[in-house]
Design an enzyme around this catalytic site. Sequence first.
Site, PDB file in Angstrom:
ATOM      1  N   ASP A 211      21.586  36.808  38.453  1.00 45.25           N
ATOM      2  CA  ASP A 211      21.610  35.329  38.139  1.00 45.25           C
ATOM      3  C   ASP A 211      20.758  34.965  36.957  1.00 45.25           C
ATOM      4  O   ASP A 211      21.480  34.201  36.135  1.00 45.25           O
ATOM      5  CB  ASP A 211      21.343  34.716  39.578  1.00 45.25           C
ATOM      6  CG  ASP A 211      19.947  35.400  39.969  1.00 45.25           C
ATOM      7  OD1 ASP A 211      19.260  36.259  39.600  1.00 45.25           O
ATOM      8  OD2 ASP A 211      19.149  34.463  40.965  1.00 45.25           O
ATOM      9  N   ASP A 235      32.376  41.867  34.917  1.00 41.23           N
ATOM     10  CA  ASP A 235      33.773  40.947  35.009  1.00 41.23           C
ATOM     11  C   ASP A 235      33.258  39.713  34.916  1.00 41.23           C
ATOM     12  O   ASP A 235      33.768  39.010  33.751  1.00 41.23           O
ATOM     13  CB  ASP A 235      34.363  41.039  36.360  1.00 41.23           C
ATOM     14  CG  ASP A 235      35.749  39.952  36.142  1.00 41.23           C
ATOM     15  OD1 ASP A 235      36.516  40.183  35.313  1.00 41.23           O
ATOM     16  OD2 ASP A 235      35.991  39.519  37.195  1.00 41.23           O
TER      17      ASP A 235
HETATM   18  C1  IPM Z   1      39.517  41.711  34.074  1.00 42.54           C
HETATM   19  C2  IPM Z   1      40.102  40.905  34.915  1.00 42.54           C
HETATM   20  C3  IPM Z   1      40.522  42.045  36.106  1.00 42.54           C
HETATM   21  C4  IPM Z   1      39.375  42.221  36.868  1.00 42.54           C
HETATM   22  C5  IPM Z   1      41.540  41.164  37.282  1.00 42.54           C
HETATM   23  C6  IPM Z   1      42.907  40.947  36.652  1.00 42.54           C
HETATM   24  C7  IPM Z   1      41.620  41.895  38.668  1.00 42.54           C
HETATM   25  O1  IPM Z   1      39.446  39.789  35.340  1.00 42.54           O
HETATM   26  O2  IPM Z   1      39.814  42.637  33.408  1.00 42.54           O
HETATM   27  O3  IPM Z   1      38.433  41.243  33.608  1.00 42.54           O
HETATM   28  O4  IPM Z   1      38.676  41.808  37.570  1.00 42.54           O
HETATM   29  O5  IPM Z   1      38.837  43.198  36.538  1.00 42.54           O
HETATM   30 MN    MN Z   2      38.027  39.364  33.986  1.00 44.25          MN
END
Ligand code: IPM
Ligand code: MN
Length: 340
Positions: A211, A235
């Site tokens: 965070d 992500d």
């Molecule tokens: C990414 C995407 C993927 C992930 C999704 C589509 C599942 O957001 O490659 O960043 O979460 O890894």
């Molecule tokens: Mn992503």
Amino acid sequence: MAVIPGDGIGPEVIAEALRLLAAAGGVDVEHLPWSATHYLQTGVTIPADGYETLRSFDAVLVGALGDPRVPDNCHARDILLGTRFALDLYVNYRPVRLLDDRLCPLKGRTAADVNFVVFRENTEGVYVGVGGRFKAGTPDEIAVQEEINTFKGVDRIVRFAFTFARARGRRRVCMADKSNAMPDGHALWQRVFAEVKPEYPEIEATHLYIDALAMFLVQDPGRFDVIVTNNLFGDIITDIGGALQGGLGMAASANLHPGRTSMFEPVHGSAPALAGKNEANPIGAILSAALMLETLGRAEDARRIERAVEEAVRAGDVTRDVGGTLGTREAGEAILRRLR
Ligand code: IPM
Ligand code: MN
Ligand code: NAD
């Protein structure tokens, strides 16, 4: 190279990446049709021998996967996440570099402040699909989605981050977790980080809770050099990284397992609202193709593409999401012209 253009804007941005690759010395390309449309027509997300097929290539280039007609996203999980797992692509390498000061959304920040890389663990965490729903759809529903952290998984991504820092002359590695709230799963990250960092005494190793890291990414991105974190946090923060570069359309990524077939894709998704309109920014896909050339030992061809992108960006020959007036194809053309 195998190419999976995929869904939405995927085919449009991949078309531009392929034109750049062709002009930068060429690549042998085989197209694979796996996508939402292919799934809806055939019932097959990825064929039974699909991962084996991918392993026979040096690299895979993916556009994007995700389509409102497949609400449970099962094809994307099989094609994209499935490949990350089946090919054991444990490094998700996401560089964050601002190419032009004008694109920075932060007041008073310049390209000197936005130049770091994120190593996202790519084979475990909450992405493993361990879980289930009990009494689904009732007021008593219980939904469980487990986060898996293994010593092997955490150790290899943390070591990769330090090794990369040493090889590239980057001086700081920051590990981010949530060990204050997740004392079991993330204690493993704490343990591994403490064990590995003494092996790299020249590198300043720091820790932030995720965070706080999210806050500093916006407040003071210049403090970051190399970030290593888990699958989900990686992500999320790389979408922030996309914004720091001017927008998600600018961000590139590589899914790696050193010495094996690797997969390259823009960080963005299929952006259904933009699909088919010649509006999507092709730069994330083009820079992902450059990362592929670099990984395959063609660093000079990769640099030529990157330089052409930088010149086009500085000249403002870009799509609307990053302040230009061009369409996808014309923005690709502007880069191609400079490459030539
Ligand atoms: C990414 C995407 C993927 C992930 C999704 C589509 C599942 O957001 O490659 O960043 O979460 O890894
Ligand atoms: Mn992503
Ligand atoms: P998204 O990345 O598709 O779009 C988020 C926002 O960024 C939208 O406003 C979109 O218009 C903009 N954007 C994204 N790429 C752009 C580009 N190249 N040029 C200009 N603007 C761009 O994320 P989302 O809306 O959350 O997801 C849409 C679909 O894509 C979902 O099905 C999701 O699961 C999928 N997805 C796939 C991947 C992938 O294949 N690697 C990554 C993320 C999301």
